[in-house]
Design a protein around this motif. Structure first.
Motif, PDB file in Angstrom:
ATOM      1  N   MET A   5       0.836  -1.192   0.000  1.00 26.10           N
ATOM      2  CA  MET A   5       0.000   0.000   0.000  1.00 26.10           C
ATOM      3  C   MET A   5       0.877   1.251   0.000  1.00 26.10           C
ATOM      4  N   ASP A   9      -2.846   5.777  -0.549  1.00 26.94           N
ATOM      5  CA  ASP A   9      -3.816   4.736  -0.234  1.00 26.94           C
ATOM      6  C   ASP A   9      -4.026   4.642   1.276  1.00 26.94           C
ATOM      7  N   TYR A  56      -5.522  -6.894  -1.845  1.00 25.70           N
ATOM      8  CA  TYR A  56      -4.605  -6.455  -2.899  1.00 25.70           C
ATOM      9  C   TYR A  56      -3.736  -7.619  -3.374  1.00 25.70           C
TER      10      TYR A  56
END
Length: 67
Positions: A5, A9, A56
């Motif tokens: 990240m 974000d 993710y």
């Protein structure tokens, strides 16, 4: 766990998590829906502090700048 990240974000996740907490505290959201939304907010805060999002990884997304 490898960080996936980026800074932007993480900032957005913290902002959304805090916004949800404030809405819950001010009783703008209540009931079962509030508990579910609050749980989502907590997950957003935890993932931003850890700089790692399991979703993710599953989707192959990485917003972290590579060296």
């Amino acid at each position: 766990m490898k960080a996936n990240m980026g800074t932007a974000d993480k900032f957005i996740r913290v902002l959304i998590g805090v916004l949800i907490a404030v809405l819950y505290y001010l009783n703008v959201i209540s009931g079962t829906t509030a508990i579910i939304i609050l749980a989502i907010g907590i997950v957003l805060l935890i993932t931003s502090l850890a700089s790692f999002c399991p979703l993710y990884t599953l989707l192959g997304i990485n917003t972290c700048k590579r060296k």
